[in-house]
Design an enzyme around this catalytic site. Structure first.
Site, PDB file in Angstrom:
ATOM      1  N   TYR A   1       9.992  -3.157  -7.668  1.00 28.34           N
ATOM      2  CA  TYR A   1      10.398  -2.663  -6.441  1.00 28.34           C
ATOM      3  C   TYR A   1       9.676  -4.057  -6.128  1.00 28.34           C
ATOM      4  O   TYR A   1      10.785  -4.236  -4.784  1.00 28.34           O
ATOM      5  CB  TYR A   1       8.039  -2.618  -5.719  1.00 28.34           C
ATOM      6  CG  TYR A   1       7.767  -1.548  -6.421  1.00 28.34           C
ATOM      7  CD1 TYR A   1       8.263  -0.209  -5.924  1.00 28.34           C
ATOM      8  CD2 TYR A   1       6.821  -2.130  -7.272  1.00 28.34           C
ATOM      9  CE1 TYR A   1       8.198   0.765  -6.263  1.00 28.34           C
ATOM     10  CE2 TYR A   1       5.912  -0.491  -7.833  1.00 28.34           C
ATOM     11  CZ  TYR A   1       7.065   0.462  -8.077  1.00 28.34           C
ATOM     12  OH  TYR A   1       6.638   2.194  -8.068  1.00 28.34           O
TER      13      TYR A   1
ATOM     14  N   ASP B   1       0.888   4.443   5.041  1.00 22.93           N
ATOM     15  CA  ASP B   1      -0.849   5.927   4.541  1.00 22.93           C
ATOM     16  C   ASP B   1      -1.505   4.933   5.388  1.00 22.93           C
ATOM     17  O   ASP B   1      -1.813   6.780   5.520  1.00 22.93           O
ATOM     18  CB  ASP B   1      -1.238   4.827   3.631  1.00 22.93           C
ATOM     19  CG  ASP B   1       0.186   5.433   2.421  1.00 22.93           C
ATOM     20  OD1 ASP B   1       0.875   5.469   1.909  1.00 22.93           O
ATOM     21  OD2 ASP B   1      -0.034   3.918   1.300  1.00 22.93           O
TER      22      ASP B   1
ATOM     23  N   HIS C   1      11.370   3.670   0.776  1.00 20.15           N
ATOM     24  CA  HIS C   1      11.145   2.480   0.830  1.00 20.15           C
ATOM     25  C   HIS C   1      12.264   2.044   1.766  1.00 20.15           C
ATOM     26  O   HIS C   1      13.281   1.785   1.971  1.00 20.15           O
ATOM     27  CB  HIS C   1      12.581   2.585  -0.512  1.00 20.15           C
ATOM     28  CG  HIS C   1      11.949   2.506  -1.825  1.00 20.15           C
ATOM     29  ND1 HIS C   1      11.230   1.677  -2.326  1.00 20.15           N
ATOM     30  CD2 HIS C   1      11.496   3.955  -2.863  1.00 20.15           C
ATOM     31  CE1 HIS C   1      10.011   1.722  -3.171  1.00 20.15           C
ATOM     32  NE2 HIS C   1      10.636   3.319  -3.960  1.00 20.15           N
TER      33      HIS C   1
END
Length: 381
Positions: free
Chosen positions: A223, A173, A36
């Protein structure tokens, strides 16, 4: 089961014209620490893994893409000139990559492809980024000059998520899948895009994921809520992101923000410093400090950022009981895996204990996934 070239080639030959093309691969990823932090302008510390996606691809002389998903036993055709594209998500990844590569000026033509993956589902190891990176690298190699830099290829995958899948993801990613290097982790500065390789060949230790196989249904937008908390605190402090905050600045505005926002910012600022501490420890071969910081991250994610769940906290406690060097949630939270740094001599005992105790409490065994740090997107043959 490990995916092999023969698995993909056999299916490609069966579903197309009996000839062969070129085979490409790209990996999934783990993240040792730095959770995060991407949307707060901080650092992440990922590594590519040996599991990933593999595709055989052959130009077909048309403007059509003919794609077969080996895992899902599903087939689709779409035109490169169709702005809408296929409806199935697994094919939209390929469509999006094609469109984004074309936008870069790569003269993509039609092709046949069969693809498959061995990234464990639900483990938070980014199979989608592996698929995007695999096709971005392949299309650049087949239709371009093969010299597009890897950060640009990573951004192609990120843009695919944003525009064609509807997921407003960060860059970590795809970055890890494109830039991976065997026996190396990478520290990525999410603000500047600069990165550095750190050798990862720990003697006497293993990295292992314990997949709880749990994904809790979430109410609302947890989120987005946390991101909004961070943005409110950054605004109160007078900085662009919490990357530019420190403990003194946070304490100075404590009375101006909610207790919840304070806790969220406390975690993020602490994580920024933990990533840097892990980098310093790795350069010294100090894996005890690496493990300590992993436990601190879990505590912060659980108590301050509140993205853990009962099952993940239970696995973290088992790790402590088994004298595991380090353990924490990996990924966004609310389910998924813990990532564990385990002394080799304790590995078997830890895995057996985790499976037995988790099954006793929750009625099912977690899945053990051994981590081997591998290479990024590449042509195999």
């Amino acid at each position: 089961m490990k995916l092999t070239i023969d698995d993909v080639r056999r299916r490609f030959i069966k579903h197309f014209d009996g000839t062969t093309g070129s085979i490409y691969a790209a990996p999934g990823r783990i993240n040792l620490i730095g959770e995060h932090t991407d949307y707060n302008g901080g650092f992440v510390f990922p590594g590519a893994v040996q599991q990933g996606m593999m595709a055989e691809i052959k130009p077909n002389g048309t403007r059509m893409v003919r794609a077969y998903s080996i895992d899902l036993k599903d087939y689709a055709e779409f035109s490169l000139d169709d702005e809408k594209g296929p409806s199935a998500t697994h094919f939209r990844y390929i469509f999006g990559v094609c469109r984004e590569m074309m936008a870069l000026g790569i003269p993509v033509e039609g092709f046949n492809t069969a693809f498959a993956g061995d990234v464990p589902l639900g483990a938070g190891m980014s199979s989608s980024a592996a698929l995007e990176s695999c096709f971005a690298f392949a299309l650049d190699d087949l239709f371009g000059k093969g010299d597009t830099d890897r950060m640009t290829l990573a951004k192609v995958g990120q843009a695919t998520e944003h525009k064609y899948i509807g997921v407003n993801c960060g860059i970590m990613d795809q970055f890890a899948s494109c830039h991976g290097k065997a026996n190396n982790l990478m520290r990525l500065d999410c603000r500047s895009g600069e990165f550095q390789y750190f050798p990862w060949e720990p003697k006497g230790y293993k990295l292992v994921l314990v997949n709880s196989c749990v994904k809790h249904a979430l109410v609302g937008s947890p989120y987005n809520d946390r991101r909004n908390s961070c943005e409110r605190v950054a605004k109160a402090i007078g900085v662009e992101t919490l990357r530019d905050a420190d403990w003194d600045k946070l304490e100075a505005v404590k009375d101006q923000i909610s207790e919840e926002d304070y806790k969220r910012a406390k975690y993020v600022i602490g994580e920024y410093f933990r990533v840097l501490a892990v980098c310093e420890a790795l350069e010294k071969g100090d894996y005890e400090t690496v493990g300590q910081k992993m436990y601190e991250t879990h505590e912060g994610l659980s108590k301050d950022y509140e993205v853990s769940c009962e099952e993940l906290d239970f696995l973290n406690e088992i790790a402590k009981e088994c004298m595991v060097t380090g353990s924490r949630i990996m990924g966004g939270g609310f389910g998924g895996c813990t990532i564990n740094l385990v002394e080799t001599d304790l590995y078997k005992h830890f895995c057996e204990t985790a499976k037995a105790k988790f099954k006793e409490k929750y009625g099912k065994e977690p899945v053990i996934i051994d981590v081997v740090i591998g290479d990024g997107a590449r042509k195999i043959c």
